[in-house]
Write a protein that holds these residues in place. Structure first.
Motif, PDB file in Angstrom:
ATOM      1  N   PHE A  54       0.634  -1.165  -0.163  1.00 24.88           N
ATOM      2  CA  PHE A  54       0.130  -0.133  -0.078  1.00 24.88           C
ATOM      3  C   PHE A  54       0.959   1.246   0.087  1.00 24.88           C
ATOM      4  N   ASP A  55       1.281   1.655  -1.155  1.00 25.99           N
ATOM      5  CA  ASP A  55       2.427   2.801  -1.377  1.00 25.99           C
ATOM      6  C   ASP A  55       1.757   4.072  -0.817  1.00 25.99           C
ATOM      7  N   GLU A  56       0.733   4.248  -0.964  1.00 21.41           N
ATOM      8  CA  GLU A  56       0.011   5.420  -0.513  1.00 21.41           C
ATOM      9  C   GLU A  56       0.199   5.587   1.249  1.00 21.41           C
ATOM     10  N   MET A  57       0.131   4.631   1.793  1.00 24.54           N
ATOM     11  CA  MET A  57       0.212   4.524   3.049  1.00 24.54           C
ATOM     12  C   MET A  57       1.323   3.984   3.727  1.00 24.54           C
ATOM     13  N   SER A  58       2.384   3.605   2.854  1.00 21.64           N
ATOM     14  CA  SER A  58       3.478   3.079   3.173  1.00 21.64           C
ATOM     15  C   SER A  58       3.810   1.962   4.191  1.00 21.64           C
ATOM     16  N   PHE A  59       2.939   1.140   3.688  1.00 21.13           N
ATOM     17  CA  PHE A  59       3.047  -0.284   4.576  1.00 21.13           C
ATOM     18  C   PHE A  59       2.795  -1.540   3.661  1.00 21.13           C
ATOM     19  N   SER A  60       3.147  -2.673   3.881  1.00 23.54           N
ATOM     20  CA  SER A  60       3.073  -4.064   3.242  1.00 23.54           C
ATOM     21  C   SER A  60       2.675  -4.951   4.317  1.00 23.54           C
ATOM     22  N   LEU A  61       1.557  -5.951   3.829  1.00 22.70           N
ATOM     23  CA  LEU A  61       1.103  -6.849   4.363  1.00 22.70           C
ATOM     24  C   LEU A  61       1.630  -8.242   3.742  1.00 22.70           C
ATOM     25  N   TYR A  62       2.162  -9.393   4.557  1.00 23.81           N
ATOM     26  CA  TYR A  62       2.498 -10.769   4.066  1.00 23.81           C
ATOM     27  C   TYR A  62       1.644 -11.515   4.924  1.00 23.81           C
ATOM     28  N   PHE A  63       0.953 -12.174   3.987  1.00 25.26           N
ATOM     29  CA  PHE A  63       0.024 -13.527   4.717  1.00 25.26           C
ATOM     30  C   PHE A  63       0.664 -14.722   4.386  1.00 25.26           C
ATOM     31  N   LEU A  64       0.962 -15.317   5.509  1.00 25.77           N
ATOM     32  CA  LEU A  64       1.763 -16.847   5.679  1.00 25.77           C
ATOM     33  C   LEU A  64       0.631 -17.811   6.157  1.00 25.77           C
ATOM     34  N   ALA A  65       1.025 -18.962   5.828  1.00 30.76           N
ATOM     35  CA  ALA A  65       0.167 -20.042   6.125  1.00 30.76           C
ATOM     36  C   ALA A  65       1.071 -21.522   6.150  1.00 30.76           C
ATOM     37  N   HIS A  66       0.826 -22.431   6.634  1.00 29.33           N
ATOM     38  CA  HIS A  66       1.350 -23.732   6.477  1.00 29.33           C
ATOM     39  C   HIS A  66       0.437 -24.349   5.439  1.00 29.33           C
ATOM     40  N   VAL A  67       1.157 -25.058   4.236  1.00 29.79           N
ATOM     41  CA  VAL A  67       0.517 -25.159   3.163  1.00 29.79           C
ATOM     42  C   VAL A  67       0.705 -26.641   3.028  1.00 29.79           C
ATOM     43  N   GLU A  68      -0.260 -27.399   2.736  1.00 35.35           N
ATOM     44  CA  GLU A  68       0.015 -28.888   2.528  1.00 35.35           C
ATOM     45  C   GLU A  68      -0.166 -29.266   0.869  1.00 35.35           C
ATOM     46  N   GLU A  69       0.500 -30.158   0.512  1.00 36.31           N
ATOM     47  CA  GLU A  69       0.605 -30.672  -0.891  1.00 36.31           C
ATOM     48  C   GLU A  69      -1.055 -31.057  -1.364  1.00 36.31           C
ATOM     49  N   PHE A  85      -7.714 -15.149   1.440  1.00 42.48           N
ATOM     50  CA  PHE A  85      -8.777 -14.358   2.276  1.00 42.48           C
ATOM     51  C   PHE A  85      -9.975 -15.505   2.663  1.00 42.48           C
ATOM     52  N   SER A  86      -9.859 -16.739   2.054  1.00 47.63           N
ATOM     53  CA  SER A  86     -11.069 -17.580   2.146  1.00 47.63           C
ATOM     54  C   SER A  86     -10.570 -18.679   3.425  1.00 47.63           C
ATOM     55  N   GLN A  87      -9.311 -18.541   3.787  1.00 48.60           N
ATOM     56  CA  GLN A  87      -8.587 -19.806   4.226  1.00 48.60           C
ATOM     57  C   GLN A  87      -8.705 -19.486   5.755  1.00 48.60           C
ATOM     58  N   THR A  88      -8.454 -20.563   6.616  1.00 49.72           N
ATOM     59  CA  THR A  88      -8.556 -20.343   8.302  1.00 49.72           C
ATOM     60  C   THR A  88      -7.035 -20.473   8.818  1.00 49.72           C
ATOM     61  N   GLY A  89      -6.653 -19.743   9.903  1.00 51.05           N
ATOM     62  CA  GLY A  89      -5.259 -20.018  10.411  1.00 51.05           C
ATOM     63  C   GLY A  89      -3.992 -19.205   9.822  1.00 51.05           C
ATOM     64  N   ILE A  90      -4.482 -18.036   9.057  1.00 51.61           N
ATOM     65  CA  ILE A  90      -3.462 -17.307   8.363  1.00 51.61           C
ATOM     66  C   ILE A  90      -2.929 -16.296   9.444  1.00 51.61           C
ATOM     67  N   LEU A  91      -1.665 -16.133   9.185  1.00 47.44           N
ATOM     68  CA  LEU A  91      -0.627 -15.053   9.804  1.00 47.44           C
ATOM     69  C   LEU A  91      -0.674 -13.901   8.937  1.00 47.44           C
ATOM     70  N   GLU A  92      -0.897 -12.712   9.411  1.00 50.50           N
ATOM     71  CA  GLU A  92      -0.534 -11.705   8.546  1.00 50.50           C
ATOM     72  C   GLU A  92       0.505 -10.825   9.440  1.00 50.50           C
ATOM     73  N   LEU A  93       1.593 -10.433   8.480  1.00 56.77           N
ATOM     74  CA  LEU A  93       2.581  -9.842   9.274  1.00 56.77           C
ATOM     75  C   LEU A  93       2.392  -8.291   8.319  1.00 56.77           C
ATOM     76  N   THR A  94       2.619  -7.156   9.258  1.00 54.74           N
ATOM     77  CA  THR A  94       2.285  -6.033   8.661  1.00 54.74           C
ATOM     78  C   THR A  94       3.500  -5.242   9.047  1.00 54.74           C
ATOM     79  N   HIS A  95       4.146  -4.627   7.907  1.00 56.90           N
ATOM     80  CA  HIS A  95       5.464  -3.762   7.889  1.00 56.90           C
ATOM     81  C   HIS A  95       5.214  -2.474   7.383  1.00 56.90           C
TER      82      HIS A  95
END
Length: 177
Positions: A54-69, A85-95
């Motif tokens: 989000f350039d206009e607000m100077s931040f980035s979001l990283y969405f992480l998950a444990h993904v199985e085959e 955005f339809s999954q469960t158990g996601i971790l969002e890291l905001t920088h």
């Protein structure tokens, strides 16, 4: 009959209008994305599903998950965003951009006074193997599995000081009342 949750004071019947609601993610603010992403990918085995800038607000979001085959993660960016955005158990890291350049900058971990946020939790198939893995990767321990009053629970810290509880599901069956 399907399980409808435990009964406690304040609990109301589940409104039919909330059918289909699901818990998607928890957000943690991070100082340095390179350090945080290295920890979550190398030490905890998570993958970045999507990065949003989000350039206009100077931040980035990283969405992480444990993904199985067996997960069918879309390659197409728009489809993968919707999938994330339809999954469960996601971790969002905001920088928030620039925090990594400020040597004195730190986020409150929620466990120092005044306490607030506590921790996230990762379930592992083998607690001893996980503890050895964390040792081999120089994780910072708050508590090992054999320490404290609650055995079979590990707490480690991420690079920003957030606590991560680590459990083996079948060992939790006899905890509490």
């Amino acid at each position: 009959m399907s399980f409808h949750g435990e009964s406690h004071p304040g609990i109301a019947p589940t409104p039919v209008e909330t059918q289909g609601f699901r818990f998607n993610h928890t957000m943690l603010r991070i100082k340095d994305p390179a350090r945080a992403l290295a920890f979550y990918s190398r030490v905890l085995g998570m993958q970045v599903m999507r990065r949003l800038d989000f350039d206009e607000m100077s931040f980035s979001l990283y969405f992480l998950a444990h993904v199985e085959e067996s997960h069918a993660v879309p390659e197409d960016v728009a489809a993968r965003t919707a999938w994330t955005f339809s999954q469960t158990g996601i971790l969002e890291l905001t920088h928030n951009w620039g925090t990594e350049d400020d040597a004195d900058f730190a986020y409150h971990d929620g466990n120092a006074e005044p306490q607030g946020f506590g921790h996230i939790c990762i379930s592992v198939p083998n607690l001893e193997a996980a503890q050895a893995w964390f040792d081999a990767h120089d994780a910072t321990f708050i508590k090992r599995a054999d320490q404290g009053k609650m055995k079979d629970v590990i707490f480690i810290k991420d690079p920003d000081g957030y606590w991560i509880e680590v459990v083996q599901a079948d060992r939790m069956a006899g905890k509490g009342d």
